[in-house]
Design an enzyme around this catalytic site. Sequence first.
Site, PDB file in Angstrom:
ATOM      1  N   ASP A  90      13.694  -0.685  -7.406  1.00  0.00           N
ATOM      2  CA  ASP A  90      14.594  -1.819  -7.173  1.00  0.00           C
ATOM      3  C   ASP A  90      15.351  -1.674  -5.859  1.00  0.00           C
ATOM      4  OD1 ASP A  90      17.232  -0.392  -7.737  1.00  0.00           O
ATOM      5  OD2 ASP A  90      16.203  -0.106  -9.639  1.00  0.00           O
ATOM      6  N   ASP A 110       7.604   5.104  -5.797  1.00  0.00           N
ATOM      7  CA  ASP A 110       7.608   4.445  -7.107  1.00  0.00           C
ATOM      8  C   ASP A 110       6.177   4.141  -7.500  1.00  0.00           C
ATOM      9  OD1 ASP A 110       7.831   2.326  -9.238  1.00  0.00           O
ATOM     10  OD2 ASP A 110       9.964   2.592  -8.814  1.00  0.00           O
ATOM     11  N   ASP A 141       2.572   8.135  -7.323  1.00  0.00           N
ATOM     12  CA  ASP A 141       3.063   8.967  -8.415  1.00  0.00           C
ATOM     13  C   ASP A 141       4.088   9.959  -7.877  1.00  0.00           C
ATOM     14  OD1 ASP A 141       3.453  10.790 -10.480  1.00  0.00           O
ATOM     15  OD2 ASP A 141       1.373  10.726 -11.135  1.00  0.00           O
ATOM     16  N   GLY A 142       5.349   9.793  -8.267  1.00  0.00           N
ATOM     17  CA  GLY A 142       6.402  10.682  -7.801  1.00  0.00           C
ATOM     18  C   GLY A 142       6.199  12.114  -8.243  1.00  0.00           C
ATOM     19  N   ASP A 159      15.367   8.672  -9.939  1.00  0.00           N
ATOM     20  CA  ASP A 159      15.868   7.410 -10.492  1.00  0.00           C
ATOM     21  C   ASP A 159      14.778   6.856 -11.390  1.00  0.00           C
ATOM     22  OD1 ASP A 159      16.937   4.962 -11.067  1.00  0.00           O
ATOM     23  OD2 ASP A 159      16.862   4.185  -9.026  1.00  0.00           O
ATOM     24  N   SER A 160      14.690   7.419 -12.583  1.00  0.00           N
ATOM     25  CA  SER A 160      13.583   7.100 -13.484  1.00  0.00           C
ATOM     26  C   SER A 160      14.045   6.247 -14.652  1.00  0.00           C
ATOM     27  CB  SER A 160      12.969   8.394 -14.031  1.00  0.00           C
ATOM     28  OG  SER A 160      13.911   9.064 -14.865  1.00  0.00           O
ATOM     29  N   THR A 161      13.062   5.716 -15.373  1.00  0.00           N
ATOM     30  CA  THR A 161      13.348   5.077 -16.649  1.00  0.00           C
ATOM     31  C   THR A 161      13.583   6.167 -17.691  1.00  0.00           C
ATOM     32  OG1 THR A 161      11.007   5.030 -17.260  1.00  0.00           O
ATOM     33  CG2 THR A 161      11.862   3.127 -16.045  1.00  0.00           C
ATOM     34  N   PRO A 166       5.219   6.114 -18.112  1.00  0.00           N
ATOM     35  CA  PRO A 166       4.953   6.789 -16.840  1.00  0.00           C
ATOM     36  C   PRO A 166       6.052   7.752 -16.412  1.00  0.00           C
ATOM     37  CG  PRO A 166       5.519   4.479 -16.475  1.00  0.00           C
ATOM     38  CD  PRO A 166       5.322   4.649 -17.949  1.00  0.00           C
TER      39      PRO A 166
END
Length: 279
Positions: A90, A110, A141-142, A159-161, A166
């Site tokens: 974002d 991201d 892929d971080g 800063d992940s979900t 993933p």
Amino acid sequence: MDQKLKLWFTEHQTEDYGITFRVNHVYESEQTEFQRLEMVETDEFGTMLLLDGMVMTTDKDEFVYHEMVAHVPLFTHPNPKHVLVVGGGDGGVIREIMKHPSVEKAVLVDIDGKVIEYSKKYLPNIAGELDNPRVEVIVGDGFMHIAESENEYDVIMVDSTEPVGPAANLFTKGFYAGISRALKEDGIFVAQTDNPWFTPELIQTVQRDVKEIFPITKLYTANVPTYPSGMWTFTIGSKQYDPEAVAPERFHDIETKYYTPKLHNAAFVLPKFVEDLTK
């Protein structure tokens, strides 16, 4: 009589608890290669990004999370020049990083390019710095980017979900060890680590794993009303610099809505039940 469209969305934050918003417009709703993505307009929080049914960011409260992810490690490190953001498509964390003139380059990785695309389109106040010449945006892929990096970054921000889909690999001890290798000898990293009300075991696990790798490991909190319980935690791991021992002269003026030098220190003062999770 209220003529507004009565379309309500509920994020089920646990099996028995949720948070509900009135939605007045759906901009996008699609299954990307990696997750379900919705971009909607709400009455209470403005434009909202949802991933797999979970609130990621909103116009109204996004500044809290993004400021606290970025400014705590960047003011702790005396001269951050090369910064990595894992996730964060974002663009909010990147926006805050760009407020630090010492940063020569910020890399964002991201895995889902659609998050970046739709954030630029519908959340321009958040994503507006993704085109800054000091920023490199990588759709990839971080986890693998970290694995392929060594002694490269001053600060890494995850800063992940939540740890599902993933993002599951981004909450493992092996990932934190990879972060340590990717950081320079005085590097710092920070990761969001969910909330102490519903996921205390996650915080305990992350704290234990990070302490085995980083000599300075601490937990701090912020209030994000659209995240489960409102109390959100961040784990910081540092090879050398203590985030609670930043000299006053190191703080420089930046435009913020939540973060302040006083709050920087206060955020590490934890309620006892949260402090107990770090032991």
